[in-house]
Design a protein around this motif. Structure first.
Motif, PDB file in Angstrom:
ATOM      1  N   VAL A  24       0.858  -1.194   0.000  1.00 19.52           N
ATOM      2  CA  VAL A  24       0.000   0.000   0.000  1.00 19.52           C
ATOM      3  C   VAL A  24       0.892   1.242   0.000  1.00 19.52           C
ATOM      4  N   PRO A  25       0.356   2.392  -0.435  1.00 12.60           N
ATOM      5  CA  PRO A  25       1.166   3.604  -0.409  1.00 12.60           C
ATOM      6  C   PRO A  25       1.639   3.883   1.026  1.00 12.60           C
ATOM      7  N   GLY A  26       2.925   4.126   1.179  1.00 15.12           N
ATOM      8  CA  GLY A  26       3.480   4.377   2.506  1.00 15.12           C
ATOM      9  C   GLY A  26       4.085   3.154   3.149  1.00 15.12           C
ATOM     10  N   GLY A  27       3.798   1.966   2.611  1.00 23.68           N
ATOM     11  CA  GLY A  27       4.377   0.768   3.218  1.00 23.68           C
ATOM     12  C   GLY A  27       3.710  -0.505   2.758  1.00 23.68           C
ATOM     13  N   VAL A  28       3.425  -1.379   3.740  1.00 19.97           N
ATOM     14  CA  VAL A  28       2.746  -2.638   3.421  1.00 19.97           C
ATOM     15  C   VAL A  28       1.581  -2.825   4.399  1.00 19.97           C
ATOM     16  N   ALA A  29       0.636  -3.674   3.998  1.00 14.04           N
ATOM     17  CA  ALA A  29      -0.548  -3.901   4.826  1.00 14.04           C
ATOM     18  C   ALA A  29      -0.492  -5.237   5.554  1.00 14.04           C
ATOM     19  N   ARG A  30       0.549  -6.031   5.288  1.00 12.63           N
ATOM     20  CA  ARG A  30       0.654  -7.349   5.923  1.00 12.63           C
ATOM     21  C   ARG A  30       2.061  -7.537   6.454  1.00 12.63           C
ATOM     22  N   ASP A  31       2.137  -8.222   7.571  1.00 15.59           N
ATOM     23  CA  ASP A  31       3.444  -8.484   8.166  1.00 15.59           C
ATOM     24  C   ASP A  31       3.751  -9.975   8.056  1.00 15.59           C
ATOM     25  N   LEU A  32       5.013 -10.299   8.254  1.00 17.20           N
ATOM     26  CA  LEU A  32       5.415 -11.706   8.271  1.00 17.20           C
ATOM     27  C   LEU A  32       5.547 -12.113   9.741  1.00 17.20           C
ATOM     28  N   ALA A  33       4.650 -12.987  10.185  1.00 15.31           N
ATOM     29  CA  ALA A  33       4.701 -13.439  11.583  1.00 15.31           C
ATOM     30  C   ALA A  33       5.889 -14.389  11.763  1.00 15.31           C
ATOM     31  N   PRO A  34       6.441 -14.480  12.992  1.00 15.44           N
ATOM     32  CA  PRO A  34       7.611 -15.350  13.209  1.00 15.44           C
ATOM     33  C   PRO A  34       7.361 -16.799  12.798  1.00 15.44           C
ATOM     34  N   ALA A  35       6.169 -17.307  13.077  1.00 16.59           N
ATOM     35  CA  ALA A  35       5.883 -18.704  12.716  1.00 16.59           C
ATOM     36  C   ALA A  35       5.888 -18.856  11.193  1.00 16.59           C
ATOM     37  N   ALA A  36       5.335 -17.868  10.503  1.00 14.98           N
ATOM     38  CA  ALA A  36       5.298 -17.912   9.038  1.00 14.98           C
ATOM     39  C   ALA A  36       6.713 -17.845   8.484  1.00 14.98           C
ATOM     40  N   ALA A  37       7.566 -17.053   9.121  1.00 15.81           N
ATOM     41  CA  ALA A  37       8.945 -16.922   8.655  1.00 15.81           C
ATOM     42  C   ALA A  37       9.641 -18.278   8.680  1.00 15.81           C
ATOM     43  N   LYS A  38       9.420 -19.013   9.756  1.00 19.48           N
ATOM     44  CA  LYS A  38      10.037 -20.346   9.886  1.00 19.48           C
ATOM     45  C   LYS A  38       9.531 -21.286   8.809  1.00 19.48           C
ATOM     46  N   GLU A  39       8.210 -21.230   8.627  1.00 21.73           N
ATOM     47  CA  GLU A  39       7.564 -22.101   7.655  1.00 21.73           C
ATOM     48  C   GLU A  39       8.050 -21.760   6.229  1.00 21.73           C
ATOM     49  N   LEU A  40       8.224 -20.459   5.988  1.00 25.31           N
ATOM     50  CA  LEU A  40       8.657 -20.018   4.666  1.00 25.31           C
ATOM     51  C   LEU A  40      10.048 -20.583   4.335  1.00 25.31           C
ATOM     52  N   VAL A  41      10.915 -20.555   5.307  1.00 25.79           N
ATOM     53  CA  VAL A  41      12.272 -21.066   5.073  1.00 25.79           C
ATOM     54  C   VAL A  41      12.228 -22.570   4.816  1.00 25.79           C
ATOM     55  N   ARG A  42      11.391 -23.255   5.580  1.00 25.51           N
ATOM     56  CA  ARG A  42      11.267 -24.706   5.383  1.00 25.51           C
ATOM     57  C   ARG A  42      10.719 -25.023   3.989  1.00 25.51           C
ATOM     58  N   LEU A  43       9.645 -24.300   3.613  1.00 19.39           N
ATOM     59  CA  LEU A  43       9.026 -24.536   2.310  1.00 19.39           C
ATOM     60  C   LEU A  43       9.995 -24.192   1.177  1.00 19.39           C
ATOM     61  N   GLY A  44      10.790 -23.158   1.406  1.00 19.89           N
ATOM     62  CA  GLY A  44      11.776 -22.752   0.407  1.00 19.89           C
ATOM     63  C   GLY A  44      12.771 -23.869   0.131  1.00 19.89           C
ATOM     64  N   ALA A  45      13.248 -24.496   1.203  1.00 13.59           N
ATOM     65  CA  ALA A  45      14.233 -25.568   1.052  1.00 13.59           C
ATOM     66  C   ALA A  45      13.604 -26.747   0.323  1.00 13.59           C
ATOM     67  N   GLU A  46      12.382 -27.067   0.698  1.00 17.12           N
ATOM     68  CA  GLU A  46      11.676 -28.182   0.066  1.00 17.12           C
ATOM     69  C   GLU A  46      11.476 -27.902  -1.433  1.00 17.12           C
ATOM     70  N   THR A  47      11.094 -26.660  -1.741  1.00 18.62           N
ATOM     71  CA  THR A  47      10.835 -26.288  -3.134  1.00 18.62           C
ATOM     72  C   THR A  47      12.111 -26.365  -3.966  1.00 18.62           C
ATOM     73  N   ARG A  48      13.208 -25.921  -3.373  1.00 13.97           N
ATOM     74  CA  ARG A  48      14.486 -25.988  -4.088  1.00 13.97           C
ATOM     75  C   ARG A  48      14.773 -27.430  -4.522  1.00 13.97           C
ATOM     76  N   HIS A  49      14.527 -28.333  -3.597  1.00 14.24           N
ATOM     77  CA  HIS A  49      14.777 -29.741  -3.871  1.00 14.24           C
ATOM     78  C   HIS A  49      13.852 -30.234  -4.991  1.00 14.24           C
ATOM     79  N   GLU A  50      12.581 -29.889  -4.885  1.00 18.73           N
ATOM     80  CA  GLU A  50      11.595 -30.368  -5.874  1.00 18.73           C
ATOM     81  C   GLU A  50      11.899 -29.815  -7.268  1.00 18.73           C
ATOM     82  N   VAL A  51      12.198 -28.511  -7.327  1.00 18.69           N
ATOM     83  CA  VAL A  51      12.428 -27.884  -8.625  1.00 18.69           C
ATOM     84  C   VAL A  51      13.684 -28.466  -9.279  1.00 18.69           C
TER      85      VAL A  51
END
Ligand code: SF4
Lengths: 182, 512
Positions: free
Chosen positions: B304-331
């Motif tokens: 949104v103008p001025g910034g963002v409207a959504r934050d990355l929660a700590p739990a989501a951050a962990k999950e994102l890193v895990r999913l990223g590693a898994e995706t790298r392997h799959e791709v």
């Protein structure tokens, strides 16, 4: 060849398809149009033709997703066709751009009766953020009759599928039980 | 580049280097030539009606150069808005010039191709929707478009569209073929023109950001970020650091999911349904995760103008890193299948080729450009926060065929996965957004973002009351559509869907 890699991957992946959501009669605009005799003929094998009448292409992404393995739409009898002549249901996205108004009308005319029109997305439902202007006719209903409206920007695949199934479902409107519809 | 110009650096807090200056009409041609000789490219060309501001019209041109983005403003007469044609220098200017005439009535003097482009029948000749005094359209009944014909024995035309056979945006393609070999392809687009630029007028920046994101839905984050940069630079108010990093997070997820989807379809187009199902399975996992983390599968309205409207929660951050590693392997696994599959490689290799020299001459940009040795990526040459701290690795190929575009996409998927992890690790603390001030006087800005398809540029001008007065969003598809016409030459008609998908250009983004 890469068959050994493919087989290994398939075995590891397994089956990811999920059960289809129930039809959502709440999305119908005019349940009376759904004639029982016609429904008996079609059952639940339904051929869908997509028409982009001027969308931003966001709705298309979710229609594509329907073809993915999670949604398994062919498993519930829904199939996409290349020609309106083979279609029972027209899946229309976007506000109708003035430049596509004629093409949309003609495609609708080319579709044999009985046919249903499912308007997918906020734009198709109401004109959405683009509204009506010198270049946009707004909602699909302004150009051709619409039977089912699936709002959302874009609506999620499960909702689109629920809308398609609603169009060809015999469930009367007051049976409404949208649980399971994402 | 001519040295005698006064470039003024725009305050681009959070954006790449943008230089603006005013360029006399009589020097436009020489300047464009100077940029070309330096190895630069024309990125965008648009106009504005400035008569209500006590001036005439303005022609805006944006060039990619070794300095960054150069934004030249050329004042044109209010009564007779003429400027010299630059399509003979930069061929990609042709359609932009024709569209600028259709919408605004600015005339490219000396241009070879003066056919209409965006105006089909929705409004009459001599009516210009983007002029401030435009009120209602009077559609013309007949809509004839003179396609260029190829004649000769055995040559015939195959017209396709505007409604295509697949789930795809509408446009018209005219193939001239002999047997099933393509001699010529001519595109006619503009079918999804829905008056986006006019629609911006009078909106506040928040509504404008939502509309910008819907210029081309598959590039939502790129367009909203570029729009917000334009507004924030006009108001000289940068978004806070955490917001800049989160915007990059959204943009890289967008790049990732689009590439995954296209890699799947490219498999499908060569009859490897396995590829489609596997890549779309991985994509769907990301979409569902986005819904959970940020409340929208495609991250709509997160910026949104001025910034963002959504934050990355700590739990989501962990999950994102895990999913990223898994995706790298799959791709990596899936790309091995594509590389090893003889049938796939047979169809990909040598199909739909754009040689590097042709790409350079015609200004092929973005991922398709990088597959033809056009080594430009704003995140690499002109990194703005947070890319200045991420060391983006550019993926370049030189064969220019479908196989090269597939490899660029696959390489960019892996690089985006690396970037996502780095963003999560280094995400600064702080506020998500800050309120924008009222401008008080007319002001303007430009935003420039490397989207998944290529460089996205948004121009925004705000009136004194803070409402939008003129917005021009520019999608890289403008530059790349003409190359699709050339890449099919000598190929067979049945290869068109495959070639088309390897570019995956936006109709909506260019029809506006
Ligand atoms: S409803 Fe949303 S996603 Fe669909 S076409 Fe309209 S703006 Fe795009």
């Amino acid at each position: 060849m890469a068959s050994h890699l493919i087989l290994a991957k398939l075995l590891r992946t397994g089956i990811v398809s999920e059960p289809a959501p129930p039809a959502d009669p709440g999305l119908l605009t005019d349940p009376a149009r759904l004639n029982e005799a016609i429904l008996r003929v079609f059952g639940r094998a339904v051929v869908v033709r997509h028409i982009d009448a001027g969308s931003c292409n966001g709705c298309e992404l979710e229609i594509h997703a329907l073809n993915g393995p999670h949604y398994n739409i062919e498993g519930v009898g829904v199939k996409f066709a290349a020609s309106p002549r083979h279609a029972d249901v027209l899946l229309v996205t976007g506000p109708v751009s003035a430049h596509l108004e004629t093409a949309l009308r003609r495609t609708h005319e080319a579709t044999p009766d009985p046919k249903w029109v499912v308007a997918v997305g906020d734009c198709a439902a109401s004109g959405g953020i683009f509204g009506e202007s010198y270049a946009s006719r707004g909602r699909v209903e302004n150009v051709i009759p619409v039977d089912v409206v699936v709002p959302g920007c874009p609506p999620e695949p499960g909702r689109i599928l629920a809308g398609i199934l609603a169009a060809v479902s015999a469930t009367p409107r007051n049976h409404s039980s949208p649980q399971g519809v994402r | 580049m001519p040295r005698h110009i006064d470039l003024i650096s725009l305050p681009q807090h959070g954006g790449g280097p943008i230089w603006q200056f005013s360029l006399g009409r009589e020097r436009l041609t020489a300047f464009a030539r100077g940029i070309q000789e330096e190895g630069g490219q024309l990125l965008a060309l648009w106009g504005s009606d400035d008569r209500h501001l006590g001036s005439g019209f303005t022609l805006h041109t944006a060039y990619l150069s070794s300095l960054g983005l150069i934004w030249a403003k050329t004042r044109l007469d209010g009564e007779k808005p003429l400027y010299p044609d630059i399509a003979h220098i930069f061929p990609q200017a042709d359609r932009m010039q024709r569209a600028t005439f259709d919408l605004l009535g600015l005339v490219a003097d000396g241009a070879q191709d003066t056919r209409k482009w965006l105006r089909h029948a929705a409004w009459g000749e001599g009516e210009f929707p983007l002029r401030k005094d435009f009120t209602t359209a009077h559609p013309e009944a007949i809509d004839a478009y003179p396609f260029i014909r190829v004649e000769g024995q055995g040559v015939h035309e195959i017209p396709v569209g505007p409604i295509h056979a697949g789930v795809i945006e509408p446009g018209h393609f005219r193939f001239s073929v002999i047997g099933d070999r393509v001699l010529r392809l001519e595109e006619r687009l503009g079918y999804t023109h829905k008056g986006v630029e006019k629609r911006f007028e009078g909106m506040d920046p928040a509504a404008g950001a939502r509309l910008a994101g819907r210029v081309s839905g598959d590039s939502h984050s790129a367009f909203t970020w570029a729009f917000c940069l334009a507004v924030e630079s006009a108001l000289q108010t940068p978004a806070p650091p955490r917001a800049q990093w989160l915007r990059a997070l959204f943009l890289e997820i967008e790049r990732l999911v689009n590439h995954l989807g296209d890699l799947g379809y490219l498999g499908n187009d060569v009859a490897l349904g396995f590829g489609f199902n596997q890549f779309w399975r991985v994509k769907e996992i990301w979409l569902r995760a986005c819904k959970e983390w940020f409340s929208h599968r495609y991250l709509f309205d997160c910026i949104v103008p001025g910034g963002v409207a959504r934050d990355l929660a700590p739990a989501a951050a962990k999950e994102l890193v895990r999913l990223g590693a898994e995706t790298r392997h799959e791709v990596t696994e899936l790309m091995e299948v594509y590389e090893e599959h003889a049938g796939v490689q047979d169809r990909f290799t040598g199909t739909g080729t754009v040689a590097p020299a042709l790409a350079a001459r015609m200004g092929l940009t973005g991922l398709a450009g990088r597959a033809s040795s056009q080594a430009w990526d704003a995140r690499v040459q002109f990194p703005h926060p947070p890319y200045d701290q991420l060391e983006v690795q550019m993926v370049v190929e030189r064969a220019g065929d479908v196989a090269a575009r597939v490899r660029v996409r696959a390489g960019e998927v892996l690089e985006s996965l690396r970037l996502l992890e780095a963003i999560v690790e280094n995400l600064p603390e702080g506020p998500l957004a800050q309120p924008l001030p009222q401008p008080g006087s007319v002001c303007e800005g430009l935003g420039w973002i490397e989207g998944w398809r290529g460089p996205v540029i948004v121009y925004a001008r705000l009136a004194e009351d803070g409402r939008l007065d003129r917005v021009h969003p520019h999608d890289p598809s403008w530059q790349n559509w003409p190359l699709l016409e050339l890449s099919i030459l000598g190929n067979i008609v049945p290869d068109f869907p495959l070639i088309n998908k390897s570019f995956n250009l936006s109709y909506s983004g260019a029809d506006l």
